[in-house]
Design a protein around this motif. Structure first.
Motif, mmCIF file in Angstrom:
data_model
loop_
_atom_site.group_PDB
_atom_site.id
_atom_site.type_symbol
_atom_site.label_atom_id
_atom_site.label_comp_id
_atom_site.label_asym_id
_atom_site.label_seq_id
_atom_site.Cartn_x
_atom_site.Cartn_y
_atom_site.Cartn_z
ATOM 1 N N ASN A 1 29.979 38.324 41.001
ATOM 2 C CA ASN A 1 30.110 38.198 39.545
ATOM 3 C C ASN A 1 29.064 38.990 38.759
ATOM 4 O OD1 ASN A 1 32.292 36.432 39.860
ATOM 5 N ND2 ASN A 1 30.943 34.653 39.988
ATOM 6 N N PRO B 1 39.221 43.299 40.236
ATOM 7 C CA PRO B 1 38.177 42.395 39.712
ATOM 8 C C PRO B 1 36.797 43.041 39.738
ATOM 9 C CG PRO B 1 39.618 41.258 41.254
ATOM 10 C CD PRO B 1 39.929 42.721 41.381
ATOM 11 N N TYR C 1 34.147 44.731 42.827
ATOM 12 C CA TYR C 1 34.758 45.439 43.959
ATOM 13 C C TYR C 1 34.367 46.915 43.898
ATOM 14 C CZ TYR C 1 37.511 41.682 45.970
ATOM 15 O OH TYR C 1 37.896 40.525 46.610
ATOM 16 N N TRP D 1 42.562 33.247 36.598
ATOM 17 C CA TRP D 1 42.331 34.693 36.708
ATOM 18 C C TRP D 1 42.195 35.098 38.171
ATOM 19 C CZ3 TRP D 1 43.403 37.293 32.627
ATOM 20 C CH2 TRP D 1 42.820 38.517 32.303
ATOM 21 N N GLU E 1 35.077 39.800 30.573
ATOM 22 C CA GLU E 1 35.406 38.385 30.687
ATOM 23 C C GLU E 1 34.353 37.490 30.042
ATOM 24 O OE1 GLU E 1 37.183 38.177 35.085
ATOM 25 O OE2 GLU E 1 35.586 39.652 34.770
ATOM 26 N N THR F 1 32.157 34.406 30.205
ATOM 27 C CA THR F 1 31.601 33.631 31.310
ATOM 28 C C THR F 1 31.070 32.302 30.795
ATOM 29 O OG1 THR F 1 29.390 34.552 31.030
ATOM 30 C CG2 THR F 1 30.921 35.779 32.442
ATOM 31 N N LEU G 1 36.396 43.112 34.832
ATOM 32 C CA LEU G 1 37.687 43.342 35.472
ATOM 33 C C LEU G 1 38.372 44.536 34.828
ATOM 34 C CD1 LEU G 1 40.389 41.097 36.729
ATOM 35 C CD2 LEU G 1 41.006 42.521 34.784
ATOM 36 N N SER H 1 41.058 36.722 41.586
ATOM 37 C CA SER H 1 39.729 37.236 41.927
ATOM 38 C C SER H 1 39.756 38.265 43.048
ATOM 39 C CB SER H 1 38.818 36.074 42.343
ATOM 40 O OG SER H 1 39.373 35.383 43.457
ATOM 41 N N THR H 2 40.962 38.709 43.452
ATOM 42 C CA THR H 2 41.076 39.741 44.479
ATOM 43 C C THR H 2 41.992 40.854 43.979
ATOM 44 O OG1 THR H 2 42.913 38.547 45.535
ATOM 45 C CG2 THR H 2 40.683 38.147 46.391
#
Length: 296
Positions: A159, A200, A203, A17, A224, A226, A138, A19-20
């Motif tokens: 996160n 993501p 942000y 996945w 998501e 986890t 996300l 992450s940016t």
């Protein structure tokens, strides 16, 4: 594959996945089957939306429902007036209103194992719904009509999840607010019809319309799974098994609870470790998959 219709290298995404943030491009009419501005106008002007399907945003906050609704429905004409006055309209749980979005929703859940919800945001020209904030999941931003700019800053929180360190829980510190007000964004993405922004969780963003047309976009949110969620599924399985053990249903002596709780903790730690080590891994994998695909 539903994800492939939205992003490039979907198979790669499902393995790792990203992450940016980044931007993907499709043709301007690529998402017409999902939702159009004309359809949104019809829903608004024919009073088809229940209160559960709408949130009104103005001046960076939700509008109190008593200002525009009676019972479980918005007042006649209230949603259109809100837009005409520069407010943003958020349409919620669209996967339960539009068949094409229901199909997309179901396929994304099946492909990812994540909980998904689909909202739309309609913002007039020259307006802004929510200012700087971040989400605990996300999001894929799918631009349907008009244009919208998305200034992005790196996360202040690693996160975040809904139950821990979400924006609604912690907000920004004075120092963080000062930074956001004075520092240039790390990147600004300007979305036009057919563009998809991968954003993501964590942000910080502050979107606003660009140009003379209203903006309409979909927000597809992926809640998501986890490692904390996986641990919770394992723990639930252990506790369910313990419930069927007569010894585990036995009472702990009152004196032991008050005078020697350490002994109780040691005994239960040994039990839980043993239970986890003896779980049937294949059976648990099946249970976790079922839980991931269960509607939420």
């Amino acid at each position: 594959m539903a994800l492939a219709a939205l992003v490039d290298d979907a198979e790669k995404y499902l393995g790792a996945w990203p992450s940016t943030p980044h931007l993907c491009h499709r043709s301007p009419d690529a998402f017409h089957s999902l939702l159009t501005r004309e359809e949104v106008d019809d829903l608004i002007d024919h009073d088809c939306l229940a209160l559960r399907n709408v949130v009104l945003l103005k001046e960076n906050r939700p509008v109190e429902t008593h200002r525009y609704a009676d019972g479980d429905a918005p007042r006649r004409g209230a949603l259109r007036r809100h837009l005409d006055e520069g407010g943003t309209l958020s349409l919620r749980r669209l996967e339960r209103l539009k068949p094409s979005l229901a199909v997309l929703h179901r396929e994304l859940v099946e492909e990812t194992g994540y909980a998904v919800h689909v909202n739309a945001y309609c913002t007039p020209a020259g307006a802004q719904g929510l200012k700087y904030h971040y989400d605990p999941y996300l999001t894929l931003i799918v631009q349907l009509s008009g244009s919208k700019a998305w200034p992005i800053h790196r996360p202040f929180v690693a996160n975040p999840v809904r139950g821990h360190l979400s924006f609604h829980q912690v907000g920004f510190t004075a120092q963080q607010r000062h930074y956001l007000e004075h520092a240039a964004p790390e990147e600004t993405y300007t979305l036009r019809p057919g563009d998809v922004l991968w954003l993501p969780r964590g942000y910080v963003h502050s979107p606003y319309t660009v140009g003379e047309e209203p903006s309409l976009h979909l927000t597809i949110a992926f809640k998501e799974r986890t490692w904390h969620w996986v641990a919770g599924q394992l723990t639930e399985a252990v506790l369910e098994r313990a419930l069927h053990d007569p010894a585990m249903r036995g009472a702990v002596a009152p004196r032991e609870i008050t005078t020697d709780p350490v002994r109780a903790v040691k005994e239960m730690r040994a039990y839980l470790v043993g239970a986890l080590l003896t779980l049937d891994q294949d059976a648990m994998a099946g249970l976790i998959r079922e839980a991931a695909l269960r509607p939420e």
